[in-house]
Design an enzyme around this catalytic site. Structure first.
Site, PDB file in Angstrom:
ATOM      1  N   CYS A 195       0.795  -1.103   0.026  1.00  0.00           N
ATOM      2  CA  CYS A 195       0.156   0.104   0.615  1.00  0.00           C
ATOM      3  C   CYS A 195       0.836   1.231  -0.125  1.00  0.00           C
ATOM      4  O   CYS A 195       1.997   0.871   1.008  1.00  0.00           O
ATOM      5  CB  CYS A 195      -0.751   0.061   1.291  1.00  0.00           C
ATOM      6  SG  CYS A 195      -1.665   1.672   1.306  1.00  0.00           S
ATOM      7  N   CYS A 245      -3.152   7.198  -1.560  1.00  0.00           N
ATOM      8  CA  CYS A 245      -5.033   7.405  -1.980  1.00  0.00           C
ATOM      9  C   CYS A 245      -6.309   7.795  -0.731  1.00  0.00           C
ATOM     10  O   CYS A 245      -7.656   8.247  -1.311  1.00  0.00           O
ATOM     11  CB  CYS A 245      -6.032   6.214  -3.107  1.00  0.00           C
ATOM     12  SG  CYS A 245      -4.864   4.673  -3.130  1.00  0.00           S
ATOM     13  N   THR A 247      -4.321   4.606   7.576  1.00  0.00           N
ATOM     14  CA  THR A 247      -2.855   4.263   7.110  1.00  0.00           C
ATOM     15  C   THR A 247      -2.459   6.115   6.641  1.00  0.00           C
ATOM     16  O   THR A 247      -2.701   6.786   5.955  1.00  0.00           O
ATOM     17  CB  THR A 247      -3.805   4.148   5.221  1.00  0.00           C
ATOM     18  OG1 THR A 247      -4.755   2.856   5.464  1.00  0.00           O
ATOM     19  CG2 THR A 247      -3.268   3.166   4.043  1.00  0.00           C
ATOM     20  N   GLU A 298      -0.693   1.320   9.398  1.00  0.00           N
ATOM     21  CA  GLU A 298      -1.767   1.818  10.192  1.00  0.00           C
ATOM     22  C   GLU A 298      -1.012   2.644  11.119  1.00  0.00           C
ATOM     23  O   GLU A 298      -0.366   2.255  12.013  1.00  0.00           O
ATOM     24  CB  GLU A 298      -2.813   0.762   9.993  1.00  0.00           C
ATOM     25  CG  GLU A 298      -3.286   1.121   8.598  1.00  0.00           C
ATOM     26  CD  GLU A 298      -2.790   0.481   7.315  1.00  0.00           C
ATOM     27  OE1 GLU A 298      -1.742  -0.527   7.655  1.00  0.00           O
ATOM     28  OE2 GLU A 298      -3.222   0.687   6.539  1.00  0.00           O
ATOM     29  N   HIS A 336     -12.534   4.308  -2.302  1.00  0.00           N
ATOM     30  CA  HIS A 336     -11.653   3.709  -2.313  1.00  0.00           C
ATOM     31  C   HIS A 336     -12.271   2.217  -2.621  1.00  0.00           C
ATOM     32  O   HIS A 336     -11.088   1.800  -2.326  1.00  0.00           O
ATOM     33  CB  HIS A 336     -11.953   4.087  -0.607  1.00  0.00           C
ATOM     34  CG  HIS A 336     -10.347   3.873   0.313  1.00  0.00           C
ATOM     35  ND1 HIS A 336      -9.789   4.520  -0.525  1.00  0.00           N
ATOM     36  CD2 HIS A 336      -9.806   3.394   0.857  1.00  0.00           C
ATOM     37  CE1 HIS A 336      -7.867   3.754  -0.255  1.00  0.00           C
ATOM     38  NE2 HIS A 336      -8.595   3.070   0.727  1.00  0.00           N
ATOM     39  N   TYR A 381      -9.286  -1.187  -4.999  1.00  0.00           N
ATOM     40  CA  TYR A 381      -8.568  -2.115  -4.974  1.00  0.00           C
ATOM     41  C   TYR A 381      -8.874  -2.823  -5.772  1.00  0.00           C
ATOM     42  O   TYR A 381      -8.074  -4.245  -5.904  1.00  0.00           O
ATOM     43  CB  TYR A 381      -9.699  -2.484  -3.467  1.00  0.00           C
ATOM     44  CG  TYR A 381      -9.271  -2.029  -1.851  1.00  0.00           C
ATOM     45  CD1 TYR A 381      -8.935  -0.900  -1.665  1.00  0.00           C
ATOM     46  CD2 TYR A 381      -8.205  -3.385  -1.125  1.00  0.00           C
ATOM     47  CE1 TYR A 381      -8.870  -0.588  -0.415  1.00  0.00           C
ATOM     48  CE2 TYR A 381      -8.196  -2.226  -0.147  1.00  0.00           C
ATOM     49  CZ  TYR A 381      -8.327  -1.560   0.534  1.00  0.00           C
ATOM     50  OH  TYR A 381      -7.826  -0.463   1.866  1.00  0.00           O
ATOM     51  N   CYS A 387      -4.852  -1.049  -6.871  1.00  0.00           N
ATOM     52  CA  CYS A 387      -3.795  -1.216  -5.988  1.00  0.00           C
ATOM     53  C   CYS A 387      -3.612  -2.660  -6.058  1.00  0.00           C
ATOM     54  O   CYS A 387      -2.532  -3.682  -6.354  1.00  0.00           O
ATOM     55  CB  CYS A 387      -3.801  -0.665  -5.208  1.00  0.00           C
ATOM     56  SG  CYS A 387      -4.705  -1.249  -3.729  1.00  0.00           S
ATOM     57  N   GLU A 440      -5.546  -6.145   4.913  1.00  0.00           N
ATOM     58  CA  GLU A 440      -6.117  -4.936   4.004  1.00  0.00           C
ATOM     59  C   GLU A 440      -6.965  -4.955   2.942  1.00  0.00           C
ATOM     60  O   GLU A 440      -7.981  -4.311   2.911  1.00  0.00           O
ATOM     61  CB  GLU A 440      -4.757  -3.424   3.716  1.00  0.00           C
ATOM     62  CG  GLU A 440      -5.026  -2.292   3.552  1.00  0.00           C
ATOM     63  CD  GLU A 440      -3.737  -1.767   2.866  1.00  0.00           C
ATOM     64  OE1 GLU A 440      -3.367  -1.845   2.022  1.00  0.00           O
ATOM     65  OE2 GLU A 440      -4.031  -0.774   3.638  1.00  0.00           O
TER      66      GLU A 440
HETATM   67 FE1  SF4 Z   1      -2.969   1.646   0.262  1.00  0.00          FE
HETATM   68 FE2  SF4 Z   1      -4.847   0.486  -1.698  1.00  0.00          FE
HETATM   69 FE3  SF4 Z   1      -6.063   2.063  -0.122  1.00  0.00          FE
HETATM   70 FE4  SF4 Z   1      -4.051   3.210  -1.906  1.00  0.00          FE
HETATM   71  S1  SF4 Z   1      -6.355   1.761  -2.662  1.00  0.00           S
HETATM   72  S2  SF4 Z   1      -4.714   3.276   0.251  1.00  0.00           S
HETATM   73  S3  SF4 Z   1      -3.138   1.708  -2.053  1.00  0.00           S
HETATM   74  S4  SF4 Z   1      -4.965  -0.082   0.112  1.00  0.00           S
HETATM   75 FE    FE Z   2      -7.681   0.833   2.030  1.00  0.00          FE
END
Ligand code: SF4
Ligand code: FE
Length: 488
Positions: free
Chosen positions: A100, A104, A191, A259, A294, A298, A301, A445
């Protein structure tokens, strides 16, 4: 000062003084401490790619507010193409860091806040939208990293904010002053907060009318007076402290997002940084829009992470001499299939994105929830297949010190060897990488980030248009159309 590159980013963090604790001690400098440095490096990649001509089109864009060139992580999506470029950027960064890269959360929080403050002003005659735009221009111009903080500790989950024995279980306003507000409470598993510049606080749930003190959106520097962070431990983090670099598995980057629990003990926020102050009717909207943005991420990422894992297992198969096995090829095919299915889902909810009344684009919320729900399954299945193909040696892999020992090093090298063409160290390093990306905290996560699986199922049921689907069936079956069955 505008942050232009990774060196500027690190220096800008050194200039801040957040109060962070880890294993009972204060972290003085997140850019050098072994627990936080890997996360600084991951986030720094969001600055690095913006300076790379190859990725410039994905990583930078033009501010619709100032016309300036800005880092995409500070942008408000103006069309579906922006949403798609975000997806491509996130997959790229997942591939480069294998973890991560944190930036974001604030990105999504800013997009949701932009849209909701616009709607609040229209409905209520407030001036949050203008305030927010001013703050956003400061973020864009200085290229700051913002962490979005939404999840409250929640105490007794059978009760809402106003039902808690301890009212601090949800962040709340404890004082209204002429020049601003004072907040108290905490945000859980934030995060990237320890290596961000600013925190954007949002409510974690829809609120009742009598819960005005919990309806707060506001921003503050990470080192504002009254903020304390307690940084979470991750699997095998002591290996970093001891600098056993091979044993870490992914020595440069972290396992998950880094985190922390962030505690707000009477933190003063001036009015110009307050973007919601008691408007309970809009709390649900911010959660809804933030979560959709968000959840859409996923499939991008985490697909980047799955690309790394698929590459690791393909290489390990060659090292171990199993690469031609039909079941090996079939399982790697399945890993690719699952990864690309998730990526398709992220692209689809972006392509189907629509303008909100503010002009900011929002992903298709049903598809975004489907995307994240599938991540809670497919990423685990990809990890399971990787462990299946890796074999049991990961569980008995000796440490780096044994490998380098004068007494037993030669035995480790003799009995952990694979096919002759590959150095034994490569097999051990790739094994450790697979361990780091499949075990301990690595997958938490993918399960709970952007909301736990049940949160997506609730939205999928709510937005599944069952009434319309029943109509389709009734028409084809010739069932009377005014029969009163309901999907509710
Ligand atoms: Fe992390 Fe993915 Fe969330 Fe971006 S979208 S903060 S890389 S878990
Ligand atoms: Fe996240």
């Amino acid at each position: 000062m505008k942050i232009k590159n990774t060196t500027d980013y690190r220096n800008s963090l050194k200039a801040l003084n957040p109060r962070i604790f880890y294993k009972g001690k204060r972290i003085e400098d997140v850019t050098t401490h072994p627990a936080t440095l890997p996360h600084v490096r991951s986030a720094a990649m969001t600055y690095a790619v913006a300076n790379d001509a190859e990725y410039e089109d994905l990583a930078t864009t033009t501010s619709h507010l100032t016309g300036n060139t800005i880092n995409r992580f500070t942008h408000i999506h103006q069309n579906a193409e922006d949403l798609i470029k975000k997806v491509k950027l996130l997959r790229l960064l997942g591939q480069k860091t294998g973890t991560c890269f944190q930036r974001c959360v604030g990105f999504d929080g800013m997009n949701a806040t932009y849209s909701v403050t616009h709607d609040m002003d229209k409905a209520l005659g407030t001036d949050y939208f203008e305030r927010f735009k001013k703050w956003l221009i400061h973020i864009q111009d200085d290229n700051l990293m913002v962490t979005g903080a939404m999840t409250d500790p929640k105490g007794d989950r059978s009760k809402g904010p106003s039902g808690q024995e301890d009212p601090d279980q949800y962040v709340r306003i404890v004082e209204q002053r002429d020049d601003g507000i004072v907040i108290r409470g905490a945000k859980a598993h934030a995060t990237g907060v320890v290596n961000s510049h600013e925190i954007l606080i949002m409510p974690t749930t829809a609120l009742k009318e009598n819960e005005k003190e919990y309806a707060v959106i506001c921003a503050m520097p990470v080192d504002a007076e009254g903020i304390t962070m307690i940084f979470g431990r991750q699997a095998n983090d002591d290996r970093r402290d001891n600098e056993e670099r091979i044993d870490v598995g992914k020595p440069r980057f972290g396992v998950v997002g880094g985190e922390a629990l962030v505690v707000f003990e009477d933190v003063f926020i001036p009015h110009e940084r307050v973007f919601m102050n008691g408007e309970t009717a809009f709390a649900g909207d911010i959660v809804y829009q933030f979560a959709a943005h968000h959840r859409a991420n996923y499939g991008a990422c985490k697909t980047g992470l799955m690309d790394v894992l698929t590459g690791a297992i393909t290489y390990l198969s060659s090292v171990q001499g199993t690469q031609k096995g039909s079941h090996v090829r079939d399982k790697i095919t399945e890993m690719i299939l699952l990864s690309e299915t998730l990526y398709s889902s992220s692209l689809a909810c972006s392509l189907e994105g629509k303008a909100t009344p503010s002009g900011a684009f929002l992903v298709d919320t049903l598809l975004a929830n489907v995307c994240k729900q599938n991540v809670t399954r497919f990423h685990f299945e990809v990890a399971r297949l990787a462990l299946d193909l890796a074999g049991g040696f990961i569980a008995t892999l000796p440490g780096e010190q044994d490998m380098n020992s004068e007494e037993v090093g030669h035995l480790v090298k003799k009995y952990f060897v694979g096919a002759a063409a590959f150095p034994v160290e490569d097999r051990i390093k790739i094994g450790r990488l697979i361990e780091a990306m499949t075990g301990g905290t690595a997958l938490v996560e993918s399960m709970h980030g952007a909301g736990s699986p049940q949160a997506q199922r609730i939205m999928i049921m709510r937005e599944g248009h069952l009434d319309k689907k029943m109509e389709l069936a009734k028409i084809l079956a010739g069932v009377s159309r005014d029969s009163s069955a309901s999907a509710e």
